[in-house]
Design a protein around this motif. Structure first.
Motif, short mmCIF file in Angstrom:
data_model
loop_
_atom_site.label_atom_id
_atom_site.label_comp_id
_atom_site.label_asym_id
_atom_site.label_seq_id
_atom_site.Cartn_x
_atom_site.Cartn_y
_atom_site.Cartn_z
N SER A 11 0.83 -1.20 0.00
CA SER A 11 0.00 0.00 0.00
C SER A 11 0.86 1.26 0.00
CB SER A 11 -0.92 -0.01 1.23
OG SER A 11 -1.68 1.17 1.28
N LYS A 12 1.96 1.25 0.77
CA LYS A 12 2.87 2.39 0.79
C LYS A 12 3.51 2.61 -0.58
CE LYS A 12 4.10 2.34 5.69
NZ LYS A 12 5.22 2.18 6.66
N ARG A 13 3.87 1.53 -1.24
CA ARG A 13 4.48 1.65 -2.57
C ARG A 13 3.48 2.23 -3.58
NH1 ARG A 13 7.74 -4.15 -3.15
NH2 ARG A 13 9.36 -3.68 -1.57
N VAL A 14 2.24 1.77 -3.48
CA VAL A 14 1.21 2.29 -4.39
C VAL A 14 0.98 3.78 -4.14
CG1 VAL A 14 -1.22 2.16 -5.01
CG2 VAL A 14 0.09 0.05 -4.69
N LYS A 15 0.90 4.19 -2.87
CA LYS A 15 0.71 5.59 -2.55
C LYS A 15 1.89 6.43 -3.02
CE LYS A 15 -2.27 4.95 1.48
NZ LYS A 15 -2.42 5.16 2.96
N ARG A 16 3.12 5.87 -2.84
CA ARG A 16 4.31 6.60 -3.27
C ARG A 16 4.32 6.75 -4.79
NH1 ARG A 16 7.80 3.37 -1.38
NH2 ARG A 16 7.77 4.22 0.73
N ARG A 19 1.63 9.31 -5.77
CA ARG A 19 2.06 10.68 -5.47
C ARG A 19 3.10 11.15 -6.48
NH1 ARG A 19 3.70 11.90 0.61
NH2 ARG A 19 1.46 11.45 0.76
N LEU A 20 4.01 10.25 -6.86
CA LEU A 20 5.01 10.61 -7.85
C LEU A 20 4.36 10.93 -9.20
CD1 LEU A 20 7.98 10.88 -8.72
CD2 LEU A 20 7.96 8.41 -9.19
N LEU A 21 3.38 10.12 -9.58
CA LEU A 21 2.69 10.36 -10.84
C LEU A 21 1.92 11.69 -10.79
CD1 LEU A 21 1.86 9.30 -13.63
CD2 LEU A 21 -0.08 8.12 -12.52
N LEU A 22 1.28 11.97 -9.64
CA LEU A 22 0.55 13.23 -9.49
C LEU A 22 1.50 14.42 -9.55
CD1 LEU A 22 -2.13 14.66 -8.89
CD2 LEU A 22 -1.63 14.39 -6.45
N ASN A 23 2.66 14.31 -8.94
CA ASN A 23 3.64 15.41 -8.97
C ASN A 23 4.15 15.65 -10.38
OD1 ASN A 23 3.45 15.87 -6.23
ND2 ASN A 23 5.15 14.51 -5.72
N VAL A 24 4.41 14.56 -11.10
CA VAL A 24 4.91 14.71 -12.47
C VAL A 24 3.87 15.40 -13.36
CG1 VAL A 24 5.60 13.46 -14.56
CG2 VAL A 24 6.51 12.77 -12.33
N ILE A 25 2.63 14.93 -13.27
CA ILE A 25 1.56 15.55 -14.08
C ILE A 25 1.32 16.99 -13.66
CG2 ILE A 25 -0.89 15.43 -14.66
CD1 ILE A 25 -0.73 12.41 -14.35
N GLY A 26 1.30 17.23 -12.34
CA GLY A 26 1.03 18.58 -11.85
C GLY A 26 2.10 19.56 -12.24
N TYR A 27 3.38 19.20 -11.99
CA TYR A 27 4.47 20.12 -12.31
C TYR A 27 4.61 20.33 -13.82
CZ TYR A 27 6.13 20.22 -7.49
OH TYR A 27 6.24 20.42 -6.13
N THR A 28 4.35 19.28 -14.58
CA THR A 28 4.42 19.44 -16.04
C THR A 28 3.33 20.38 -16.54
OG1 THR A 28 5.30 17.18 -16.26
CG2 THR A 28 4.39 18.22 -18.23
N SER A 29 2.12 20.20 -16.04
CA SER A 29 1.01 21.06 -16.45
C SER A 29 1.25 22.51 -16.04
CB SER A 29 -0.30 20.56 -15.84
OG SER A 29 -0.56 19.23 -16.23
#
Length: 306
Positions: A11-16, A19-29
């Motif tokens: 579960s921790k790996r999935v959350k990590r 979060r990494l995917l959300l950061n990449v999409i957010g910062y790119t946008s």
């Protein structure tokens, strides 16, 4: 490792990963949006340092192919007039924003008070002014013939002090402030004005900063009131001064083309427009970062304890 520990680690790996995917999409946008906002300004800045002939031949470029300060030299040919226009605009913006923000917030606070019996009547009156107006001619006659405000700084401040849209936005924000705050202050003996100053205004800082920026931008960019009521050169705000300078430049260029005497002379019309844009938005652009931090503050969180 037990099954529960394995599931917890998974579960921790999935959350990590999420979060990494959300950061990449957010910062790119956000980076793409910032680039789309920044590139036009850089284009204007670059064009203001480009010669007129280069703009005509090659168009607007991010990197000036023929560097020139001719537009700024022409713009600041009379520095005293430019500084005086800046002083008028800054004075009008500071005074108008302070007074307008005070009146807007106070009006919005009164409209949020449920014990104010004329609240609906005043709200209808404010809304009615957004649908109908007296017209330009009666407004001009009122200002010039009855109020005698022509060629005064007051006429640059007075028309924009209150805006119904700003009042409604401020009212909507103040309505979210819990009533328990004002009620507890009343129990302690505080009056309405003290509650407004000591409690409502500090809790409304995000809305105050936003509306204050709207009011300041309105005053800073205003030239229409100066066009109607200002004929004294010492009272010309910056935007109207630049508007007149550009109009004079266009008039000279057309006269030169019609006369056919000096048609080989090129006036920096396009580069001058970009230089005017840089000069006009520079100070307000520098002031924005100091206000932006208030936009995301939620100051009412935790103000009332259950």
């Amino acid at each position: 490792m037990t099954t529960k520990q394995h599931q917890k680690l998974l579960s921790k790996r999935v959350k990590r990963r999420d979060r990494l995917l959300l950061n990449v999409i957010g910062y790119t946008s956000l980076s793409l949006i910032a680039m789309f906002c920044l590139v036009p300004f850089l284009l204007v800045l670059s064009s203001s340092f480009t010669s007129e002939n280069s703009i005509i031949d090659k168009g607007f470029q991010l990197i000036p192919s023929d560097f020139s300060t001719e537009a700024y030299g022409l713009l600041f040919k009379y520095p005293n007039q430019m500084l005086r226009a800046y002083a008028v605009t800054i004075s009008v913006t500071v005074i108008g924003t302070a007074v307008g923000l005070f009146l807007t917030s106070m009006t919005a606070y009164v409209l949020t008070r449920k014990d104010f019996i004329w609240r609906s009547g005043f709200a209808f009156f404010f809304f009615f002014t957004t649908l109908f107006s007296g017209g330009l001619v009666p407004w001009y006659l009122l200002v010039v013939n009855y109020l005698h405000l022509k060629d005064t700084l007051i006429i640059l401040i007075l028309p924009m002090l209150l805006n119904v849209f700003n009042i409604l936005v401020m009212k909507s924000f103040m309505s979210s402030i819990p009533d328990a705050i004002a009620e507890s202050a009343k129990i302690d003996g505080a009056g309405d004005f003290l509650i407004y100053i000591k409690l409502i205004v500090p809790l409304s800082k995000p809305a105050m900063a936003t509306i204050g920026l709207f009011i300041a931008l309105g005053y800073w960019n205003d030239w229409y009131n100066a066009l109607l009521f200002i004929s004294n050169e010492n009272l010309m705000p910056l935007q109207y001064y630049l508007y007149k300078m550009l109009g004079n430049m266009e008039g000279i260029r057309k006269a030169m083309l019609l006369s056919g005497v000096v048609t080989n002379v090129s006036l920096p019309t396009e580069s001058l427009k970009n230089a005017m844009t840089v000069v006009a938005i520079g100070p307000i652009l520098l002031a924005y970062p100091f206000i932006q931090r208030f936009f995301v503050q939620g100051l009412t969180i935790g103000s009332v304890k259950g």
